[in-house]
Motif scaffolding. Sequence first.
Motif, PDB file in Angstrom:
ATOM      1  N   HIS A 175      10.473   9.752  -3.486  1.00 40.74           N
ATOM      2  CA  HIS A 175      10.877  11.056  -2.957  1.00 40.74           C
ATOM      3  C   HIS A 175      11.697  10.891  -1.672  1.00 40.74           C
ATOM      4  O   HIS A 175      12.738  11.540  -1.495  1.00 40.74           O
ATOM      5  CB  HIS A 175       9.634  11.901  -2.677  1.00 40.74           C
ATOM      6  N   LEU A 176      11.248  10.003  -0.782  1.00 44.75           N
ATOM      7  CA  LEU A 176      11.961   9.774   0.472  1.00 44.75           C
ATOM      8  C   LEU A 176      13.317   9.114   0.234  1.00 44.75           C
ATOM      9  O   LEU A 176      14.290   9.392   0.941  1.00 44.75           O
ATOM     10  CB  LEU A 176      11.110   8.899   1.414  1.00 44.75           C
ATOM     11  N   ALA A 191      -2.838  -1.418   8.580  1.00 43.64           N
ATOM     12  CA  ALA A 191      -1.721  -1.240   7.641  1.00 43.64           C
ATOM     13  C   ALA A 191      -2.146  -0.484   6.396  1.00 43.64           C
ATOM     14  O   ALA A 191      -1.377   0.312   5.849  1.00 43.64           O
ATOM     15  CB  ALA A 191      -1.159  -2.606   7.251  1.00 43.64           C
ATOM     16  N   ALA A 192      -3.364  -0.719   5.932  1.00 38.23           N
ATOM     17  CA  ALA A 192      -3.854  -0.018   4.748  1.00 38.23           C
ATOM     18  C   ALA A 192      -4.060   1.467   5.030  1.00 38.23           C
ATOM     19  O   ALA A 192      -3.866   2.310   4.154  1.00 38.23           O
ATOM     20  CB  ALA A 192      -5.153  -0.650   4.267  1.00 38.23           C
ATOM     21  N   LEU A 193      -4.446   1.796   6.276  1.00 43.72           N
ATOM     22  CA  LEU A 193      -4.685   3.191   6.647  1.00 43.72           C
ATOM     23  C   LEU A 193      -3.385   3.937   6.934  1.00 43.72           C
ATOM     24  O   LEU A 193      -3.275   5.126   6.655  1.00 43.72           O
ATOM     25  CB  LEU A 193      -5.606   3.250   7.876  1.00 43.72           C
ATOM     26  N   HIS A 194      -2.402   3.234   7.493  1.00 43.62           N
ATOM     27  CA  HIS A 194      -1.125   3.868   7.846  1.00 43.62           C
ATOM     28  C   HIS A 194       0.030   3.001   7.349  1.00 43.62           C
ATOM     29  O   HIS A 194       0.773   2.408   8.163  1.00 43.62           O
ATOM     30  CB  HIS A 194      -1.019   4.061   9.363  1.00 43.62           C
ATOM     31  N   PRO A 195       0.210   2.904   6.046  1.00 42.22           N
ATOM     32  CA  PRO A 195       1.223   1.987   5.502  1.00 42.22           C
ATOM     33  C   PRO A 195       2.654   2.320   5.922  1.00 42.22           C
ATOM     34  O   PRO A 195       3.441   1.418   6.223  1.00 42.22           O
ATOM     35  CB  PRO A 195       1.036   2.109   3.990  1.00 42.22           C
ATOM     36  N   GLU A 196       3.012   3.598   5.956  1.00 43.27           N
ATOM     37  CA  GLU A 196       4.401   3.961   6.273  1.00 43.27           C
ATOM     38  C   GLU A 196       4.762   3.627   7.711  1.00 43.27           C
ATOM     39  O   GLU A 196       5.883   3.205   7.993  1.00 43.27           O
ATOM     40  CB  GLU A 196       4.626   5.441   5.996  1.00 43.27           C
ATOM     41  N   ALA A 219       0.811  -1.226   0.000  1.00 39.72           N
ATOM     42  CA  ALA A 219       0.000   0.000   0.000  1.00 39.72           C
ATOM     43  C   ALA A 219       0.841   1.271   0.000  1.00 39.72           C
ATOM     44  O   ALA A 219       0.293   2.379  -0.075  1.00 39.72           O
ATOM     45  CB  ALA A 219      -0.927   0.005   1.219  1.00 39.72           C
ATOM     46  N   LEU A 220       2.163   1.135   0.055  1.00 35.20           N
ATOM     47  CA  LEU A 220       3.024   2.325   0.051  1.00 35.20           C
ATOM     48  C   LEU A 220       2.851   3.121  -1.234  1.00 35.20           C
ATOM     49  O   LEU A 220       2.761   2.546  -2.323  1.00 35.20           O
ATOM     50  CB  LEU A 220       4.492   1.909   0.189  1.00 35.20           C
ATOM     51  N   ASN A 221       2.801   4.428  -1.094  1.00 35.72           N
ATOM     52  CA  ASN A 221       2.740   5.310  -2.258  1.00 35.72           C
ATOM     53  C   ASN A 221       4.109   5.312  -2.932  1.00 35.72           C
ATOM     54  O   ASN A 221       5.094   5.776  -2.366  1.00 35.72           O
ATOM     55  CB  ASN A 221       2.368   6.732  -1.814  1.00 35.72           C
ATOM     56  N   ARG A 222       4.167   4.778  -4.149  1.00 40.76           N
ATOM     57  CA  ARG A 222       5.450   4.605  -4.823  1.00 40.76           C
ATOM     58  C   ARG A 222       6.140   5.942  -5.103  1.00 40.76           C
ATOM     59  O   ARG A 222       7.368   6.051  -5.046  1.00 40.76           O
ATOM     60  CB  ARG A 222       5.265   3.844  -6.144  1.00 40.76           C
TER      61      ARG A 222
END
Length: 423
Positions: free
Chosen positions: A40-41, A117-122, A32-35
């Motif tokens: 960027h990170l 995990a889906a709500l707060h993937p990072e 679910a991480l924003n690629r």
Amino acid sequence: MEDASISSLLILLGFLIILSAFFSSSETSMMALNRYRLRHLVKKNHRSAINASRLLERPDRLIGVILIGNNFVNILASAIATLIAVKLWGDAGIAIATVVLTLVILIFAEVTPKTLAALHPERIAFPASYILKVLLKVFYPLVWLVGAITNNLLKLFGVKPGQHGNDHLSTEELRTLVHEAGALLPKRNQSMLLGVLELEEVTVNDIMIPRNEVEGIDLDQSLEQILTQLSNTQHTRLPIYHGDINQVVGLLHMRNLAQLIQRGEVTKEAILKVSREPYFVPESTPLQTQLLNFQKQSRRIGIVVDEYGDVEGIVTLEDILEEIVGELSEEHNDLVEDIHPQDDGSYFIDGGAYVRDINRALHWQLPTDGPKTLNGLITETLESLPDANVCLVIAEYRVETLQIQDKFIQTVRMIPIRKDRNH
């Protein structure tokens, strides 16, 4: 003694359920991480992001180590739960253990951790990446074996495991992303980004100043007339031509004219000599391309020509920038004088107003793929110039001509049909 044994098994079972929740949440959070945020990170040398990015480079191995761990834990938990149930209830405990353990794993080791995990993937993926990195090294032979078998099975279905999907966003997807940014992106910045995305859909012909409105210097006039015109102009760059705008011979910058005046050398020949060669632009050039061309050629103004080489108008760098950031100068705010709102919700609009400007000012959706002015849009719809005032419908707007003079529709009354029905 038996009670102590059961207590130890319950503690072990609880620990296994926690491990199962870890593997379940790790799988969901990593996927679910924003690629784009992850990249960027990574560029900012974020250590956890780098670990997660490296794991995601081989998703088959990542999923392999997670599922190996998760299945091992769940199977072991099932065996321990059955052992505890048999000790407590005998043979009937097998059925009880199956039902209870299924509910416990479903709630505490699957649904709850995966939802979190889906709500707060990072928050979950970044810490988990360190543990998964170690587990991948420890179980690498097993992960490699499972991956090899899986990849060969996928090849039978025509799937290439090493081939990554297309992560690039299309223009429409980017536009949707900007629209949905909401409060994360200031309204002004959002408008500018949308303006940039629309540059490739708009051509020079859509925003150019038409030739009948172009102010230029006719070298066939007397020097006195030319100087009078130059002293009253509000422009810094003017095209120079002989007799007709189609005979453009140069572009004059007022700074160069000022130098001639200081030296007392103002003649037609001197004006022509200090002018720059004209820069011609095809009318179908997309604004995105023309913006880059202006930069490459170090130009700020171009003469727009059609496929036959006839001059259609001029386009400036300022015109293109205004498509991105809005109006840059007060002289362009004359559109307000062309649109007069009425008490009944309708608008009196000048026939010479540009369709794109009307759409921008009133947030309308009049067609822009044809004539550029309101007068042209009406006459094209009617397929003739009306002899008397008429009423017609264009798109979702009712149009009523109010004044026609010299074969030109001077004033129009317009109102959106849906808004008109509410009055």
